[in-house]
Design an enzyme around this catalytic site. Structure first.
Site, mmCIF file in Angstrom:
data_model
loop_
_atom_site.group_PDB
_atom_site.id
_atom_site.type_symbol
_atom_site.label_atom_id
_atom_site.label_comp_id
_atom_site.label_asym_id
_atom_site.label_seq_id
_atom_site.Cartn_x
_atom_site.Cartn_y
_atom_site.Cartn_z
ATOM 1 N N SER A 44 0.872 -1.177 0.000
ATOM 2 C CA SER A 44 0.000 0.000 0.000
ATOM 3 C C SER A 44 0.906 1.223 0.000
ATOM 4 O O SER A 44 1.183 1.830 1.024
ATOM 5 C CB SER A 44 -0.921 -0.015 1.222
ATOM 6 O OG SER A 44 -0.207 0.177 2.412
ATOM 7 N N HIS A 158 -3.528 -5.862 2.514
ATOM 8 C CA HIS A 158 -2.658 -6.904 3.074
ATOM 9 C C HIS A 158 -3.373 -8.230 3.306
ATOM 10 O O HIS A 158 -2.798 -9.144 3.897
ATOM 11 C CB HIS A 158 -2.061 -6.430 4.409
ATOM 12 C CG HIS A 158 -1.120 -5.275 4.243
ATOM 13 N ND1 HIS A 158 -0.630 -4.546 5.298
ATOM 14 C CD2 HIS A 158 -0.573 -4.714 3.132
ATOM 15 C CE1 HIS A 158 0.159 -3.600 4.859
ATOM 16 N NE2 HIS A 158 0.219 -3.670 3.548
ATOM 17 N N GLN A 166 -6.760 -1.586 7.104
ATOM 18 C CA GLN A 166 -5.592 -2.430 6.835
ATOM 19 C C GLN A 166 -4.969 -3.076 8.077
ATOM 20 O O GLN A 166 -4.610 -4.240 8.061
ATOM 21 C CB GLN A 166 -4.545 -1.580 6.115
ATOM 22 C CG GLN A 166 -3.273 -2.297 5.729
ATOM 23 C CD GLN A 166 -2.343 -1.376 4.958
ATOM 24 O OE1 GLN A 166 -2.545 -1.128 3.776
ATOM 25 N NE2 GLN A 166 -1.323 -0.849 5.609
ATOM 26 N N GLU A 167 -4.794 -2.284 9.163
ATOM 27 C CA GLU A 167 -4.032 -2.815 10.304
ATOM 28 C C GLU A 167 -4.705 -2.514 11.637
ATOM 29 O O GLU A 167 -5.101 -1.369 11.896
ATOM 30 C CB GLU A 167 -2.619 -2.200 10.332
ATOM 31 C CG GLU A 167 -1.821 -2.568 9.093
ATOM 32 C CD GLU A 167 -0.501 -1.803 8.972
ATOM 33 O OE1 GLU A 167 0.047 -1.377 10.007
ATOM 34 O OE2 GLU A 167 -0.039 -1.633 7.837
ATOM 35 N N GLU A 208 1.269 -9.353 7.059
ATOM 36 C CA GLU A 208 2.126 -8.972 8.183
ATOM 37 C C GLU A 208 1.971 -9.921 9.362
ATOM 38 O O GLU A 208 2.336 -9.595 10.495
ATOM 39 C CB GLU A 208 1.845 -7.521 8.581
ATOM 40 C CG GLU A 208 2.148 -6.571 7.423
ATOM 41 C CD GLU A 208 2.116 -5.104 7.787
ATOM 42 O OE1 GLU A 208 1.628 -4.752 8.877
ATOM 43 O OE2 GLU A 208 2.579 -4.299 6.952
ATOM 44 N N ASP A 246 -4.244 1.411 11.547
ATOM 45 C CA ASP A 246 -3.824 1.994 10.271
ATOM 46 C C ASP A 246 -4.890 1.638 9.237
ATOM 47 O O ASP A 246 -4.781 0.606 8.569
ATOM 48 C CB ASP A 246 -2.453 1.463 9.831
ATOM 49 C CG ASP A 246 -2.035 2.037 8.473
ATOM 50 O OD1 ASP A 246 -2.771 2.903 7.947
ATOM 51 O OD2 ASP A 246 -0.979 1.619 7.944
ATOM 52 N N GLU A 287 -3.315 5.960 12.154
ATOM 53 C CA GLU A 287 -2.400 6.228 11.036
ATOM 54 C C GLU A 287 -3.201 6.256 9.733
ATOM 55 O O GLU A 287 -4.067 5.402 9.516
ATOM 56 C CB GLU A 287 -1.355 5.108 10.997
ATOM 57 C CG GLU A 287 -0.407 5.166 9.815
ATOM 58 C CD GLU A 287 0.498 3.931 9.799
ATOM 59 O OE1 GLU A 287 0.797 3.376 10.879
ATOM 60 O OE2 GLU A 287 0.870 3.513 8.692
ATOM 61 N N ASP A 314 1.371 8.542 7.078
ATOM 62 C CA ASP A 314 2.268 7.575 6.425
ATOM 63 C C ASP A 314 2.288 7.878 4.925
ATOM 64 O O ASP A 314 3.200 8.547 4.434
ATOM 65 C CB ASP A 314 1.771 6.153 6.724
ATOM 66 C CG ASP A 314 2.456 5.090 5.888
ATOM 67 O OD1 ASP A 314 3.506 5.379 5.292
ATOM 68 O OD2 ASP A 314 1.948 3.943 5.815
ATOM 69 N N LYS A 339 9.686 5.206 7.370
ATOM 70 C CA LYS A 339 10.081 4.011 6.617
ATOM 71 C C LYS A 339 11.205 4.424 5.671
ATOM 72 O O LYS A 339 10.951 5.158 4.704
ATOM 73 C CB LYS A 339 8.918 3.533 5.744
ATOM 74 C CG LYS A 339 7.669 3.059 6.466
ATOM 75 C CD LYS A 339 6.543 2.994 5.433
ATOM 76 C CE LYS A 339 5.342 2.233 5.901
ATOM 77 N NZ LYS A 339 4.199 2.436 4.974
ATOM 78 N N SER A 366 8.713 2.073 11.207
ATOM 79 C CA SER A 366 7.898 0.998 10.628
ATOM 80 C C SER A 366 8.649 0.116 9.641
ATOM 81 O O SER A 366 9.514 0.578 8.904
ATOM 82 C CB SER A 366 6.705 1.637 9.908
ATOM 83 O OG SER A 366 6.014 0.699 9.120
ATOM 84 N N HIS A 367 8.279 -1.140 9.639
ATOM 85 C CA HIS A 367 8.636 -2.114 8.595
ATOM 86 C C HIS A 367 7.796 -1.833 7.347
ATOM 87 O O HIS A 367 6.995 -0.906 7.316
ATOM 88 C CB HIS A 367 8.330 -3.520 9.112
ATOM 89 C CG HIS A 367 6.853 -3.748 9.316
ATOM 90 N ND1 HIS A 367 6.259 -4.976 9.319
ATOM 91 C CD2 HIS A 367 5.837 -2.857 9.505
ATOM 92 C CE1 HIS A 367 4.964 -4.850 9.488
ATOM 93 N NE2 HIS A 367 4.676 -3.584 9.610
ATOM 94 N N LYS A 390 6.491 -0.305 14.693
ATOM 95 C CA LYS A 390 5.540 -1.332 14.246
ATOM 96 C C LYS A 390 6.253 -2.271 13.288
ATOM 97 O O LYS A 390 6.944 -1.838 12.375
ATOM 98 C CB LYS A 390 4.265 -0.727 13.653
ATOM 99 C CG LYS A 390 4.384 -0.026 12.319
ATOM 100 C CD LYS A 390 2.977 0.199 11.725
ATOM 101 C CE LYS A 390 3.036 0.635 10.290
ATOM 102 N NZ LYS A 390 1.724 0.715 9.645
HETATM 103 O O1 LIG Z 1 0.837 1.037 5.351
HETATM 104 C C1 LIG Z 1 1.777 0.670 6.077
HETATM 105 O O2 LIG Z 1 1.970 1.263 7.115
HETATM 106 C C2 LIG Z 1 2.740 -0.409 5.613
HETATM 107 C C3 LIG Z 1 3.422 -1.187 6.687
HETATM 108 O O3 LIG Z 1 2.592 -1.747 7.630
HETATM 109 O O4 LIG Z 1 2.241 -1.201 4.604
HETATM 110 P P1 LIG Z 1 2.999 -1.207 3.183
HETATM 111 O O5 LIG Z 1 4.404 -1.625 3.434
HETATM 112 O O6 LIG Z 1 2.215 -2.189 2.341
HETATM 113 O O7 LIG Z 1 2.906 0.193 2.654
HETATM 114 MG MG LIG Z 2 0.459 2.815 6.839
#
Ligand SMILES: O=C(O)[C@@H](CO)OP(=O)(O)O
Ligand SMILES: [Mg+2]
Length: 431
Positions: A44, A158, A166-167, A208, A246, A287, A314, A339, A366-367, A390
């Site tokens: 994303s 995801h 998403q999260e 994830e 998120d 987020e 983000d 990131k 973040s990962h 995260k």
């Molecule tokens: O949206 C997010 O924060 C990330 C990581 O969790 O997802 P992606 O790496 O797919 O952008």
């Molecule tokens: Mg995000």
């Protein structure tokens, strides 16, 4: 400190956690150190992110990265071996100059970020510091063990389920130590699995490592998670276990309207919807609650909810110092997600952290959803002193690699503080 000289640069194509090609680079230095790093990859992605280089010229993660690997083994190798280096900033600026594009599309952000992270490891080793200490020193910050934000329930881009958000993350904000917090997270993750099975819901996983049951309403997900926290014996809220969301709202935003669960919301109605969610559930962080193309919605949401929760950009900020600077001036959020591969170099990532810090914004490291066993972001979170990381669920090798790295750092530094850095109002702040 003497200058750093590289004697070899070598890259190869490897697989990421989704089974797609990515790359790993190894830098050998004259002082004998060998430093490696691997590029992660998002699903994303924000429209303003630095761009990956993939074979066939398309940004589809399934394509190979042989052109990117060749770029490292030829052009970048030549650059790095052509002189000795006094600082990471010099390496990163030279990489940006060699690339020559604003979004790093010629050499590729995947190429540049892996070389930059490996170089930071080489500089840390050259100065005889662990990576996290080198980062803290470079930033002028105090080290801190971050609260792990475990993504235990996945939706959006995801997962294949009908859940738009998403999260759904759990954060052991009240744990006395990092090790305890990680134990809490794992117990709740397993309590959630038992709860899903009892309800006849799937325990299949998303990208994830969080569960991806066939549910669609965010409230259903939040009910399951809060019940799992209680089942595992923990209390809800900052003193116990908090929740972070998120929604990654880009993915359900169309022509000025947010559409999910058969309903449409204006930006103002979305703020009202989140207001109810944060009243009903122990949510401390939101987020990407709105889309990156909703410039008026963000300041309105932050003005309404920003005293009660962390509002994290983000896709909105893409770890870009200029975009964060603008967000600070418009009051678009009160925190930034960090990131390194969104912007491309370690130096620019650290610059974004400094801009956020000076502007009173919090930061969460973040990962990406496509990961490798590289643990750079764990050291980055500690060195930045931001108190939050995260890295997905407390399961699956590429996710736990980061949490295990935190445990290793904690074990070696028994007096290092753990936890969020909070303002008087309970909002997160940088140390
Ligand atoms: O949206 C997010 O924060 C990330 C990581 O969790 O997802 P992606 O790496 O797919 O952008
Ligand atoms: Mg995000």
């Amino acid at each position: 400190m003497t200058e750093l000289s590289f004697t070899d640069v070598h890259a190869l194509q490897i697989l990421d956690s989704r089974g797609y090609p990515t790359l790993r680079v190894t830098l050998t230095s004259k002082d004998g150190t060998i430093a490696t790093a691997s590029a992660p990859s998002g699903a994303s992605t924000g429209a303003h992110e630095a761009v990956e280089l993939r074979d066939g010229g398309q940004a589809y993660s399934g394509r190979g990265v042989s052109k990117a690997v060749d770029g490292i083994n030829a052009e970048i190798r030549q650059l790095l071996l052509s002189q000795s280096w006094s600082a990471q900033r010099g390496v990163d600026e030279a990489l940006c100059d060699l690339d020559g594009t604003a979004e790093k599309s010629r050499l590729g952000a995947n190429t540049v970020v892996a070389v930059s992270m490996a170089s930071a490891r080489a500089f840390a080793a050259h100065s005889r510091h662990p990576l996290h200490a080198w980062i803290a020193h470079t930033l002028g910050k105090a080290e801190r063990l971050p609260v792990p934000h475990f993504n235990v329930l996945n939706g959006g881009a995801h997962a294949a389920n009908p859940l738009a958000f998403q999260e759904f993350m759990i954060a052991p904000t009240g744990a006395p130590t990092l090790a305890e917090g990680i134990r809490w997270g794992s117990e709740i993750y397993h309590a959630l699995s038992a709860k899903l099975r009892r309800k006849g819901l799937s325990t299949g996983l998303g990208d994830e490592g969080g569960y991806a049951p066939e549910i669609s309403r965010p409230e259903e997900a939040l009910d399951l998670i809060t019940a799992a926290i209680v089942d595992a014996g923990y209390t809800l809220g900052l003193e116990g276990v908090s929740i972070a969301l998120d929604p990654a709202a880009n993915y359900f935003y169309h022509d000025g309207t947010y559409v999910f669960n058969g309903r449409s919301f204006t930006p103002t109605q979305m703020t009202g919807y989140y207001q109810k969610l944060i009243t009903d559930y122990p949510i401390r962080s939101l987020e990407d609650p709105l889309a990156e193309d909703d410039p008026h919605g963000w300041p309105e949401l932050t003005a309404a909810l920003g005293q009660r929760v962390q509002v994290v950009g983000d896709d909105l900020f893409v770890t870009n110092p200029d975009r964060v600077r603008e967000g600070i001036s418009t009051g678009a959020a009160n925190a930034v997600l960090i990131k390194p591969n969104q912007i491309g170099t370690v130096t620019e990532t650290l610059d974004t952290l400094s801009v956020a810090d000076r502007g009173g914004f919090a930061a969460m490291v973040s990962h990406r959803s496509g990961e490798t066993e590289d643990t750079f972001v764990a050291d980055l979170a500690v060195g930045a002193g931001c108190g939050q990381l995260k890295s997905g669920a407390p399961a699956r090798g590429e996710r736990v690699a980061k949490y295990n790295r935190l445990l290793e750092i904690a074990d070696a530094s028994p007096t290092m503080p753990y936890g969020l850095v909070l303002t008087e109002g309970g909002r997160t702040r940088d140390a």
